[in-house]
Design a protein around this motif. Structure first.
Motif, PDB file in Angstrom:
ATOM      1  N   LYS B  31       0.828  -1.210   0.000  1.00 43.68           N
ATOM      2  CA  LYS B  31       0.000   0.000   0.000  1.00 43.68           C
ATOM      3  C   LYS B  31       0.861   1.257   0.000  1.00 43.68           C
ATOM      4  O   LYS B  31       0.673   2.141  -0.828  1.00 43.68           O
ATOM      5  CB  LYS B  31      -0.903   0.018   1.242  1.00 43.68           C
ATOM      6  CG  LYS B  31      -2.170  -0.789   1.081  1.00 43.68           C
ATOM      7  CD  LYS B  31      -3.014  -0.629   2.337  1.00 43.68           C
ATOM      8  CE  LYS B  31      -4.025  -1.749   2.471  1.00 43.68           C
ATOM      9  NZ  LYS B  31      -4.565  -1.820   3.836  1.00 43.68           N
ATOM     10  N   TRP B  35       1.170   3.705  -3.278  1.00 44.30           N
ATOM     11  CA  TRP B  35       0.609   5.061  -3.194  1.00 44.30           C
ATOM     12  C   TRP B  35       1.668   6.144  -3.327  1.00 44.30           C
ATOM     13  O   TRP B  35       1.479   7.132  -4.038  1.00 44.30           O
ATOM     14  CB  TRP B  35      -0.175   5.234  -1.898  1.00 44.30           C
ATOM     15  CG  TRP B  35      -1.588   4.822  -2.105  1.00 44.30           C
ATOM     16  CD1 TRP B  35      -2.155   3.649  -1.732  1.00 44.30           C
ATOM     17  CD2 TRP B  35      -2.598   5.564  -2.811  1.00 44.30           C
ATOM     18  NE1 TRP B  35      -3.448   3.603  -2.155  1.00 44.30           N
ATOM     19  CE2 TRP B  35      -3.751   4.758  -2.815  1.00 44.30           C
ATOM     20  CE3 TRP B  35      -2.627   6.799  -3.440  1.00 44.30           C
ATOM     21  CZ2 TRP B  35      -4.939   5.164  -3.417  1.00 44.30           C
ATOM     22  CZ3 TRP B  35      -3.806   7.205  -4.041  1.00 44.30           C
ATOM     23  CH2 TRP B  35      -4.942   6.393  -4.025  1.00 44.30           C
TER      24      TRP B  35
ATOM     25  N   PHE C  13      -4.453  -3.426 -10.721  1.00 47.08           N
ATOM     26  CA  PHE C  13      -3.654  -3.561  -9.518  1.00 47.08           C
ATOM     27  C   PHE C  13      -3.651  -2.251  -8.723  1.00 47.08           C
ATOM     28  O   PHE C  13      -3.908  -2.224  -7.531  1.00 47.08           O
ATOM     29  CB  PHE C  13      -2.226  -3.941  -9.914  1.00 47.08           C
ATOM     30  CG  PHE C  13      -1.272  -4.043  -8.764  1.00 47.08           C
ATOM     31  CD1 PHE C  13      -1.355  -5.113  -7.875  1.00 47.08           C
ATOM     32  CD2 PHE C  13      -0.306  -3.070  -8.563  1.00 47.08           C
ATOM     33  CE1 PHE C  13      -0.481  -5.203  -6.818  1.00 47.08           C
ATOM     34  CE2 PHE C  13       0.568  -3.163  -7.504  1.00 47.08           C
ATOM     35  CZ  PHE C  13       0.482  -4.233  -6.621  1.00 47.08           C
ATOM     36  N   PHE C  14      -3.416  -1.138  -9.456  1.00 48.50           N
ATOM     37  CA  PHE C  14      -3.373   0.164  -8.790  1.00 48.50           C
ATOM     38  C   PHE C  14      -4.722   0.487  -8.150  1.00 48.50           C
ATOM     39  O   PHE C  14      -4.792   0.971  -7.020  1.00 48.50           O
ATOM     40  CB  PHE C  14      -3.002   1.263  -9.793  1.00 48.50           C
ATOM     41  CG  PHE C  14      -1.522   1.425  -9.952  1.00 48.50           C
ATOM     42  CD1 PHE C  14      -0.805   2.219  -9.082  1.00 48.50           C
ATOM     43  CD2 PHE C  14      -0.843   0.786 -10.968  1.00 48.50           C
ATOM     44  CE1 PHE C  14       0.559   2.357  -9.210  1.00 48.50           C
ATOM     45  CE2 PHE C  14       0.520   0.915 -11.108  1.00 48.50           C
ATOM     46  CZ  PHE C  14       1.223   1.701 -10.227  1.00 48.50           C
ATOM     47  N   MET C  17      -5.214  -1.480  -5.028  1.00 43.80           N
ATOM     48  CA  MET C  17      -4.424  -0.937  -3.929  1.00 43.80           C
ATOM     49  C   MET C  17      -5.070   0.326  -3.403  1.00 43.80           C
ATOM     50  O   MET C  17      -5.126   0.563  -2.203  1.00 43.80           O
ATOM     51  CB  MET C  17      -3.001  -0.611  -4.395  1.00 43.80           C
ATOM     52  CG  MET C  17      -2.168  -1.785  -4.862  1.00 43.80           C
ATOM     53  SD  MET C  17      -2.177  -3.193  -3.747  1.00 43.80           S
ATOM     54  CE  MET C  17      -1.594  -2.439  -2.249  1.00 43.80           C
ATOM     55  N   GLY C  18      -5.538   1.125  -4.324  1.00 41.71           N
ATOM     56  CA  GLY C  18      -6.151   2.390  -3.937  1.00 41.71           C
ATOM     57  C   GLY C  18      -7.381   2.157  -3.087  1.00 41.71           C
ATOM     58  O   GLY C  18      -7.509   2.729  -1.998  1.00 41.71           O
ATOM     59  N   ALA C  20      -8.145  -0.485  -1.459  1.00 42.23           N
ATOM     60  CA  ALA C  20      -7.767  -1.137  -0.213  1.00 42.23           C
ATOM     61  C   ALA C  20      -7.326  -0.102   0.812  1.00 42.23           C
ATOM     62  O   ALA C  20      -7.633  -0.204   1.993  1.00 42.23           O
ATOM     63  CB  ALA C  20      -6.657  -2.142  -0.468  1.00 42.23           C
ATOM     64  N   ALA C  21      -6.603   0.926   0.329  1.00 40.12           N
ATOM     65  CA  ALA C  21      -6.096   1.921   1.263  1.00 40.12           C
ATOM     66  C   ALA C  21      -7.234   2.742   1.854  1.00 40.12           C
ATOM     67  O   ALA C  21      -7.223   3.092   3.030  1.00 40.12           O
ATOM     68  CB  ALA C  21      -5.095   2.822   0.567  1.00 40.12           C
ATOM     69  N   PHE C  22      -8.242   3.029   1.018  1.00 41.85           N
ATOM     70  CA  PHE C  22      -9.331   3.869   1.516  1.00 41.85           C
ATOM     71  C   PHE C  22     -10.396   3.058   2.237  1.00 41.85           C
ATOM     72  O   PHE C  22     -11.172   3.593   3.000  1.00 41.85           O
ATOM     73  CB  PHE C  22      -9.972   4.637   0.362  1.00 41.85           C
ATOM     74  CG  PHE C  22      -9.130   5.794  -0.077  1.00 41.85           C
ATOM     75  CD1 PHE C  22      -8.735   6.752   0.850  1.00 41.85           C
ATOM     76  CD2 PHE C  22      -8.702   5.916  -1.384  1.00 41.85           C
ATOM     77  CE1 PHE C  22      -7.938   7.810   0.463  1.00 41.85           C
ATOM     78  CE2 PHE C  22      -7.904   6.973  -1.777  1.00 41.85           C
ATOM     79  CZ  PHE C  22      -7.521   7.921  -0.848  1.00 41.85           C
ATOM     80  N   GLN C  24     -10.101   1.120   4.500  1.00 41.40           N
ATOM     81  CA  GLN C  24      -9.879   0.908   5.929  1.00 41.40           C
ATOM     82  C   GLN C  24     -11.024   1.554   6.690  1.00 41.40           C
ATOM     83  O   GLN C  24     -11.025   2.735   6.982  1.00 41.40           O
ATOM     84  CB  GLN C  24      -8.563   1.563   6.350  1.00 41.40           C
ATOM     85  CG  GLN C  24      -7.372   0.706   6.056  1.00 41.40           C
ATOM     86  CD  GLN C  24      -6.129   1.258   6.680  1.00 41.40           C
ATOM     87  OE1 GLN C  24      -5.917   2.460   6.701  1.00 41.40           O
ATOM     88  NE2 GLN C  24      -5.297   0.398   7.208  1.00 41.40           N
TER      89      GLN C  24
END
Lengths: 342, 228, 276
Positions: B31, B35, C13-14, C17-18, C20-22, C24
């Motif tokens: 992550k 990012w 993929f990006f 990930m994006g 997944a990060a938000f 949370q």
């Protein structure tokens, strides 16, 4: 667009790299539909002149008229009509097909691309099936050069400028490039300007020649240039000392003039009916090379007098009567007063 | 020697069994590196391109500054970012300390000069014949710019891979700003540092293998792309 | 074409990930600063899911020394503290940074060293042992990181009538956590002072056969008290005071106390609950 106007008319062009003058052209015309050869050594200003003709470089001073209209770089009217093949053409990191249609895409002219690419590839002697989808790094030097030429030919340009197109290619490619260039002129009336070191090749393709020395243009083609150092003997005469002891007497130069040129017409061969008498520079040397002018069938001979090469032009009859052949020893003459300084 | 061999087996065991803390560290690493890479690429690429493409006054000085930033120690970045995002700091109210977002800020600062400098060098290294060729094919200023950008795509990929290498292996910033919080901001590198500190080499080696594997996959897919 | 496929893959993929990060989810979470011993022993790993199950609060922690933990409390970068330096804690509250202090559990400190025991301290009283180490100039590892253990160690030198060593060559300040410091002591064949919990953890990592042994224990000065501190809401309005109180209460509750008492490593109890 009338054919009475020359393709190019250059007036009072001056260009500098830093403080060094690299181009100094008072007046130059290039006829529409003509094939012009550009002769000069490395650093003579050839490439600079070609870039200027391609409107990729703006002269520091002076005007360029294209078909009668004054133009400068990046104006779309000329940008899309004139194309230059540089000495080391850059192929884009894409397929051959993509490289060839790049210019068409810019012109938003994308009908029947495949057929047109096929045609133009066959013009430069490449097979569509085995070349169109090759990558840029899968080509030999000659093939890359021909692909680059094809990318220009597909644009059906009004002017095609070629800078040393055969300097680094094989014989077969040289022949194909020659053929394809001539076809462009014959099919579309394209004006060609070609710079090359290979005089034999150049004379075989061009109709007239311009030579260029230290940025100075000689529209009659290759000429005899004599560079310093000179010795001053009195007010009116300069002497160029020669290693083998034959001194050349030249009339004195004007201010800021450093190099001497002797025009082809002013160089005489003995015996020739001319009186090689008193007051003439008399030099012996041997014929180093002979080229046939395609258009006039005149013969341009280069005669080596020790380390100076003299260039003279003969009619076919004259050439025959002198029995000239490369290696033959002959005696030349020219009058000191016929020298021009620049 | 035993603990090194043991490390390899432990690595497989941890990954196959889906060990929660191992996978959360792997995910945290992915992550933050993705990012920070994304942000530094989106910002650094245009900056690098402009610096390399255009001539302007002060360009040399700017390059010097950029090259200095390349050598910025990560703990210094960590310190500065920490000072800014701590509750006491000017950005304190956002509560970024001990979060992945905080690490992303630090890593972006780390990656930005890498992307910018390498892009600038690549663009500066463009064959001068390219521009001439494009003009001679009739390209206008806009076409020249976009084509140049596309021509240096491999150089730009190199810049991104380099930046990725820096951010994914970084430990100082991740430790200082992330706080090495288990299941949250513990990344592969901070976990390795912790396990080594605790004398638990096997776990450290396990995580190291994961890091190497990720790097290997990234480089493999890039070389594959380059071949296309 | 293959290339397009890869590009799509990269984009997916990006995006993942994006997201997944938000993604949370903003569940209730409590940020704690604590000491390395509670993390290294695995106590927090053991308590965290149980606490979350009871209260719905996700517990996060950063493990540093007590000194750094108190500092994080002063700067309001955390919500709650679990530390073990009673005098520093009291000062923290007096200075208005902390609100409540609840004693939760204790363990004790021990002096450990190589079996060969070059300074001959085995079985001696604490004061005699420290005097012997200093006399023999035997290698002694100190945390040197302003942690609770470090603070206690400094107090013990003074309590034994000795000056706190600082620049002496035999006195090594590691600046690292407890387990790390034990690892250094093991490598250098030296002595160190540790809480018993971390020692048991260290011993278990070495399958009960660690090269460093407990040499001095049982002195009343070696008691190690852990407390939960909440922050002063007036100073740190953003700190989650309510959640911090919930944590503190849960730790002191009969259930929390029982769980702490039930936490064993190699059959040994690491922490002794002692909330009022």
């Amino acid at each position: 667009m009338t054919h009475t106007n020359p393709a190019y008319h250059l007036k009072n062009i001056r260009h500098y790299y830093g403080s060094q003058k690299v181009l100094d052209i008072d007046d130059l015309n290039i006829k529409t539909g003509s094939i012009t050869g550009l002769i000069g050594s490395n650093g003579s200003g050839k490439s600079t002149l070609l870039k200027m003709l391609a409107f990729a470089l703006k002269p520091a001073k002076g005007q360029i008229f294209y078909k009668g209209r004054e133009e400068s770089g990046f104006s779309p009217t000329v940008r899309l009509k004139v194309t230059l093949l540089t000495q080391n053409p850059y192929l884009l990191k894409r397929s051959v097909f993509e490289n060839i249609i790049y210019g068409l895409k810019i012109r938003k002219d994308t009908n029947h691309l495949e057929a047109r690419v096929k045609t133009v590839l066959s013009t430069v002697g490449l097979d569509y099936g085995s070349f169109a989808h090759r990558r840029w790094h899968q080509l030999s030097g000659g093939e890359a050069q021909r692909v680059a030429l094809a990318a220009r030919l597909i644009l059906k340009p009004e002017v095609l400028l070629l800078d040393e197109p055969i300097a680094s290619v094989d014989t077969k490619s040289a022949g194909l490039i020659r053929k394809a260039s001539l076809k462009a002129r014959d099919d579309w009336g394209t004006t060609l300007v070609i710079a090359s070191h290979d005089l034999q090749w150049l004379y075989s393709i061009t109709e007239n020649q311009i030579s260029i020395f230290n940025g100075k243009i000689f529209p009659g083609g290759i000429e005899t240039i004599i560079t310093g150092p000179f010795e001053k003997t009195g007010d009116k005469a300069f002497v160029k000392k020669h290693a083998n002891g034959q001194p050349l007497i030249l009339k004195a130069p004007g201010p800021n003039e450093e190099n001497a040129v002797i025009r082809k017409k002013d160089i005489l061969i003995e015996p020739s009916g001319h009186d090689l008498t008193k007051g003439i520079n008399r030099l012996s040397g041997h014929v180093a090379a002979m080229h046939l002018e395609k258009e006039t069938h005149h013969i341009v001979a280069t005669v080596l007098v020790h380390d100076l090469s003299f260039v003279l032009k003969l009619t076919p009859d004259q050439a025959g009567s002198f029995g000239l052949y490369p290696g033959k020893n002959i005696t030349l003459g020219f009058y000191p007063g016929d020298v021009e300084w620049f | 020697m035993d603990f090194i061999v043991e490390g390899f087996f432990k690595a497989l065991e941890l990954l196959i069994n889906g060990d929660g803390s191992t996978w959360s560290a792997v995910l945290a690493t992915l992550k933050v590196s993705v990012w920070s890479l994304l942000i530094s690429t989106v910002t650094g690429l245009p900056c690098g391109f402009m610096i390399g493409y255009f001539d302007f006054k002060g360009k040399k000085q700017l390059r010097t500054v950029l090259d200095t930033l390349l050598a910025l120690p990560t703990v210094f970045i960590g310190l500065v970012v920490y000072a800014f995002i701590s509750r006491q700091g000017p950005l304190g109210e956002f509560g970024l300390l001990f979060t992945l977002s905080g690490i992303v800020i630090g890593l972006t600062i780390l990656a930005f000069p890498v992307v910018t400098a390498i892009t600038a060098s690549t663009v500066e290294g463009i064959d001068p014949d390219l521009k001439l060729t494009l003009i001679s094919l009739g390209a206008g200023k806009r076409h020249i710019l976009t084509t140049c950008l596309w021509e240096v795509r491999y150089g730009i990929l190199t810049a991104i891979v380099n930046a990725y290498g820096r951010v994914s292996t970084e430990v100082g910033i991740a430790m200082m700003i992330g706080g090495n919080i288990k299941y949250h901001t513990r990344t592969i590198t901070t976990a390795i540092a912790l396990e080594t500190n605790k004398g638990m080499f096997a776990d450290g080696i396990a995580l190291g293998l994961v890091l190497i594997t990720i790097a290997f996959i990234v480089n493999l897919s890039l070389s594959f792309l380059r071949k296309q | 074409m293959n290339k397009k496929w890869i590009m799509n893959w990269v984009i997916v993929f990006f995006m993942t990930m994006g997201l997944a990060a938000f993604a949370q989810a903003e569940t209730k979470s409590l940020m704690m600063a604590t000491t390395t011993s509670t993390e290294d022993t695995g106590l927090l790993d053991y308590l965290m899911p149980l606490f979350e199950k009871d209260t719905g609060i996700a517990l996060k922690w950063t493990a540093t020394g007590t000194g750094k933990a108190l500092k994080l409390g002063e700067t309001c970068d955390v919500d709650v503290l679990l530390v073990h330096a009673p005098s520093a804690e009291k000062k923290f509250i007096e200075n208005g940074f902390g609100k409540d202090r609840k004693e939760i559990m204790y363990n004790d400190f021990v002096i450990i060293g190589p079996e060969s025991d070059p300074a001959g301290i085995k079985g001696k009283s604490l004061a005699d042992a420290l005097t012997a180490i200093k006399g023999k100039q035997a290698q002694f590892m100190s945390r040197g990181d302003d942690s609770g253990t470090h603070k206690t160690e400094q107090i013990l030198w003074k309590a034994s009538g000795l000056q706190v060593p600082d620049k002496e060559t035999w006195y090594v300040q590691t600046g690292q956590g407890m387990l790390a410091t034990i690892t250094v002591a093991q490598e250098k064949n030296g002595y160190t002072m540790t809480d018993r919990g971390t020692y048991i953890k260290y011993n278990s990592q070495n399958k009960g056969n660690a090269s460093l042994k407990i040499l001095v224990e049982g002195d009343k000065n070696l008691l190690n008290q852990y407390s939960v501190l909440t922050l002063n809401a007036a100073k740190c309005p953003k700190a989650k005071y309510d959640l911090a109180v919930q944590f503190s209460d849960w730790m002191a509750s009969p259930k929390g106390q029982k769980l702490i008492g039930d936490f064993l490593l190699m059959g040994e109890r690491l922490f002794f609950p002692n909330a009022d």
